[in-house]
Design a protein around this motif. Sequence first.
Motif, PDB file in Angstrom:
ATOM      1  N   PRO A  93      -0.827   2.435   3.399  1.00 22.17           N
ATOM      2  CA  PRO A  93      -1.414   1.491   4.366  1.00 22.17           C
ATOM      3  C   PRO A  93      -0.404   0.407   4.745  1.00 22.17           C
ATOM      4  O   PRO A  93       0.567   0.196   4.012  1.00 22.17           O
ATOM      5  N   PRO A  94      -0.611  -0.289   5.852  1.00 23.42           N
ATOM      6  CA  PRO A  94       0.336  -1.349   6.235  1.00 23.42           C
ATOM      7  C   PRO A  94       0.429  -2.418   5.152  1.00 23.42           C
ATOM      8  O   PRO A  94      -0.581  -2.729   4.499  1.00 23.42           O
ATOM      9  N   SER A  95       1.612  -2.967   4.946  1.00 24.36           N
ATOM     10  CA  SER A  95       1.809  -3.970   3.884  1.00 24.36           C
ATOM     11  C   SER A  95       0.998  -5.244   4.122  1.00 24.36           C
ATOM     12  O   SER A  95       0.783  -6.030   3.211  1.00 24.36           O
ATOM     13  N   GLU A  96       0.534  -5.446   5.393  1.00 22.81           N
ATOM     14  CA  GLU A  96      -0.303  -6.630   5.692  1.00 22.81           C
ATOM     15  C   GLU A  96      -1.646  -6.535   4.943  1.00 22.81           C
ATOM     16  O   GLU A  96      -2.229  -7.536   4.576  1.00 22.81           O
ATOM     17  N   HIS A  97      -2.120  -5.292   4.754  1.00 26.06           N
ATOM     18  CA  HIS A  97      -3.356  -5.087   3.976  1.00 26.06           C
ATOM     19  C   HIS A  97      -2.968  -5.093   2.498  1.00 26.06           C
ATOM     20  O   HIS A  97      -2.829  -4.051   1.875  1.00 26.06           O
ATOM     21  N   GLU A 152       0.462   1.214  -6.752  1.00 27.07           N
ATOM     22  CA  GLU A 152       0.173   1.361  -8.191  1.00 27.07           C
ATOM     23  C   GLU A 152      -0.159   2.821  -8.517  1.00 27.07           C
ATOM     24  O   GLU A 152       0.299   3.373  -9.510  1.00 27.07           O
ATOM     25  N   ARG A 153      -0.946   3.441  -7.632  1.00 23.49           N
ATOM     26  CA  ARG A 153      -1.307   4.857  -7.820  1.00 23.49           C
ATOM     27  C   ARG A 153      -0.054   5.732  -7.787  1.00 23.49           C
ATOM     28  O   ARG A 153       0.119   6.615  -8.628  1.00 23.49           O
ATOM     29  N   ILE A 154       0.832   5.484  -6.818  1.00 23.84           N
ATOM     30  CA  ILE A 154       2.074   6.261  -6.699  1.00 23.84           C
ATOM     31  C   ILE A 154       2.926   6.074  -7.956  1.00 23.84           C
ATOM     32  O   ILE A 154       3.492   7.026  -8.488  1.00 23.84           O
ATOM     33  N   GLY A 155       2.992   4.830  -8.434  1.00 26.82           N
ATOM     34  CA  GLY A 155       3.748   4.524  -9.658  1.00 26.82           C
ATOM     35  C   GLY A 155       3.232   5.310 -10.849  1.00 26.82           C
ATOM     36  O   GLY A 155       4.007   5.871 -11.637  1.00 26.82           O
ATOM     37  N   ASP A 194       3.503  12.695   0.186  1.00 26.35           N
ATOM     38  CA  ASP A 194       2.431  12.493   1.183  1.00 26.35           C
ATOM     39  C   ASP A 194       1.810  11.103   1.048  1.00 26.35           C
ATOM     40  O   ASP A 194       1.511  10.440   2.038  1.00 26.35           O
ATOM     41  N   GLU A 195       1.626  10.675  -0.214  1.00 29.38           N
ATOM     42  CA  GLU A 195       1.037   9.352  -0.485  1.00 29.38           C
ATOM     43  C   GLU A 195       1.943   8.247   0.084  1.00 29.38           C
ATOM     44  O   GLU A 195       1.461   7.268   0.655  1.00 29.38           O
ATOM     45  N   ALA A 226      -4.977  -3.049  -0.429  1.00 33.48           N
ATOM     46  CA  ALA A 226      -4.900  -1.591  -0.250  1.00 33.48           C
ATOM     47  C   ALA A 226      -3.474  -1.096  -0.504  1.00 33.48           C
ATOM     48  O   ALA A 226      -3.263  -0.053  -1.139  1.00 33.48           O
ATOM     49  N   TYR A 227      -2.500  -1.868  -0.010  1.00 35.79           N
ATOM     50  CA  TYR A 227      -1.078  -1.517  -0.163  1.00 35.79           C
ATOM     51  C   TYR A 227      -0.686  -1.547  -1.653  1.00 35.79           C
ATOM     52  O   TYR A 227      -0.065  -0.609  -2.157  1.00 35.79           O
ATOM     53  N   ALA A 228      -1.117  -2.618  -2.353  1.00 32.70           N
ATOM     54  CA  ALA A 228      -0.792  -2.763  -3.781  1.00 32.70           C
ATOM     55  C   ALA A 228      -1.445  -1.656  -4.597  1.00 32.70           C
ATOM     56  O   ALA A 228      -0.833  -1.088  -5.507  1.00 32.70           O
ATOM     57  N   TYR A 229      -2.707  -1.330  -4.247  1.00 29.07           N
ATOM     58  CA  TYR A 229      -3.436  -0.268  -4.971  1.00 29.07           C
ATOM     59  C   TYR A 229      -2.734   1.078  -4.778  1.00 29.07           C
ATOM     60  O   TYR A 229      -2.556   1.837  -5.729  1.00 29.07           O
ATOM     61  N   ALA A 230      -2.339   1.364  -3.533  1.00 28.16           N
ATOM     62  CA  ALA A 230      -1.666   2.636  -3.227  1.00 28.16           C
ATOM     63  C   ALA A 230      -0.335   2.741  -3.968  1.00 28.16           C
ATOM     64  O   ALA A 230      -0.004   3.792  -4.519  1.00 28.16           O
TER      65      ALA A 230
END
Length: 202
Positions: free
Chosen positions: A69-73, A82-85, A63-64, A76-80
């Motif tokens: 979020p769009p890679s342009e952001h 990292e969380r998934i990782g 789901d995550e 937010a994209y990097a944080y998401a």
Amino acid sequence: MQTHALDKLRQQVATLKQQAEQFDSAKLFSKNRYMQAQPSLFDRGVFSTKSMNLTDYVAEIEDEITSLPPSEHRHAYAYALERIGNQVQAVFSVIKSTPIWAKENKSQYKPRPKNTVYKQAVKKIMQSSHELYDELKQNHEFERRLVLMIEERKLQMEKASPAQAQKLNMEILTTHARLGRCRKAISATEDKIQQVEKQQLR
């Protein structure tokens, strides 16, 4: 480049899903009373899911990835990601520990001292984590009271005489010092909790 990395991540999660299904079907926790007593396999900071089945956590990872979020952001994209990782690593760590749990569940037929040591270590980590959360709760309550005391003294100063104002000002300074020590204690306890939770995920 990002699409390639995302595809690779999806492949890893697909493999993880198969391993999680095998893990759940082995019912390794069903004979373990300590694990059955736990409401969740992971800390709420890692997963919002509460379950004793690994497949439920893999579903949250899927789901995550879907709601990235769009890679342009970039932030937010990097944080998401990292969380998934961190989530993938957490599930993998439990699967990696399968031989330990398998041995522990067989220990009712053939007692093994190592299993007892492992169980005691897990119990100790869980216990120290609960104690630290209690300590953190107490410190936050103390912090709240100190902030209220400072606010009350400030209100009193508005109607105070010069002599009273001086006394109140000294009380505010003393309370500020106590508040500083309290906040240092909160940070120290939070650091300890992080260390304990890292040990739990190993």
